[in-house]
Design a protein around this motif. Structure first.
Motif, mmCIF file in Angstrom:
data_model
loop_
_atom_site.group_PDB
_atom_site.id
_atom_site.type_symbol
_atom_site.label_atom_id
_atom_site.label_comp_id
_atom_site.label_asym_id
_atom_site.label_seq_id
_atom_site.Cartn_x
_atom_site.Cartn_y
_atom_site.Cartn_z
ATOM 1 N N LYS A 204 0.821 4.052 -3.255
ATOM 2 C CA LYS A 204 0.337 5.536 -2.984
ATOM 3 C C LYS A 204 1.581 6.187 -3.385
ATOM 4 N N LYS B 185 0.807 -1.240 0.099
ATOM 5 C CA LYS B 185 -0.006 -0.164 -0.056
ATOM 6 C C LYS B 185 0.910 1.068 0.165
ATOM 7 N N ALA C 251 -4.939 10.545 0.301
ATOM 8 C CA ALA C 251 -3.753 9.667 0.503
ATOM 9 C C ALA C 251 -2.895 9.646 1.803
#
Ligand code: NDP
Ligand code: ZN
Length: 180
Positions: free
Chosen positions: A124, A120, A151
């Motif tokens: 991002k 993850k 984000a």
């Protein structure tokens, strides 16, 4: 690490490439979709110092279930249960609305596995760098900023996982004036 790991990684790349073969990213150049999963895996290996092959496989496969006809069972049959779990943890539930999915990512981030947190973070980072390079067609500066701020909320739930990746995200965010 066994030489077999390299074959495994290449087989995974081949699988993801086939699955994403007709898709393009949202950047103005409409670059091939597979550039993104490759970029995420490369960030993990080159910047995050990640050597766990299952995590790198998870990175290569991370958008296959969300964005193609691939099923989690298919991932498990090809690549095993630990890779399946990582992909499962980073896959948005399409049954939820757009707003619910965005909220759900923020809420779930602190509770996913270490391996999924790594994917993850790199996901991002790659998307934020792409947005900094060039906004997708039709995206206003406000929409780009909204993505950065969302984000940030997801990444706040992932902190303490990999300092190099987190520092790189801090740097990208600072370019938009977002303080992580
Ligand atoms: P998103 O905000 O979800 O788009 C961002 C996602 O697109 C990223 O997380 C990334 O996901 C993927 N992506 C593909 N190419 C790029 C790229 N070059 N750079 C960065 N990220 C990229 O919105 P969607 O585009 O999915 O929009 C879905 C819905 O949201 C639409 O119905 C739209 O109407 C609505 N919407 C509209 C807004 C507006 O201001 N007009 C604002 C918010 C929502 P991944 O890593 O998974 O590929
Ligand atoms: Zn992604």
């Amino acid at each position: 690490k066994s030489p077999n790991d390299l074959a495994l990684l290449l087989r995974t790349l081949q699988f993801a490439t086939l699955k994403h073969s007709t898709q393009r990213r949202k950047d103005p150049e409409k670059t091939p979709y597979i550039n993104h999963p490759i970029g995420v895996a490369n960030i993990l290996a080159s910047e995050g110092g990640v050597t766990d092959v299952a995590v790198l496989q998870g990175a290569l496969l991370h958008d296959t279930v969300e964005d193609t006809n691939t099923t989690l069972d298919e991932i498990e049959n090809h690549f095993g249960a630990s890779v399946r779990r990582i992909v499962e943890e980073v896959t948005d539930n399409k049954a939820l609305s757009y707003d619910e999915r965005k909220r759900h990512q923020i809420a779930r981030a602190p509770f996913v596995s270490y391996e999924a947190k790594l994917v993850k973070l790199a996901d991002k980072l790659h998307n934020l760098r792409d947005l900094l390079r060039c906004a997708p067609e039709g995206w206003s500066p406000e929409r780009v900023l909204t993505y950065f701020e969302w984000a940030k909320k997801v990444v706040e739930g992932l902190l303490g996982t990999n300092l190099d990746l987190e520092e790189a995200i801090r740097l990208v965010m600072a370019r938009k004036g977002v303080v992580l």
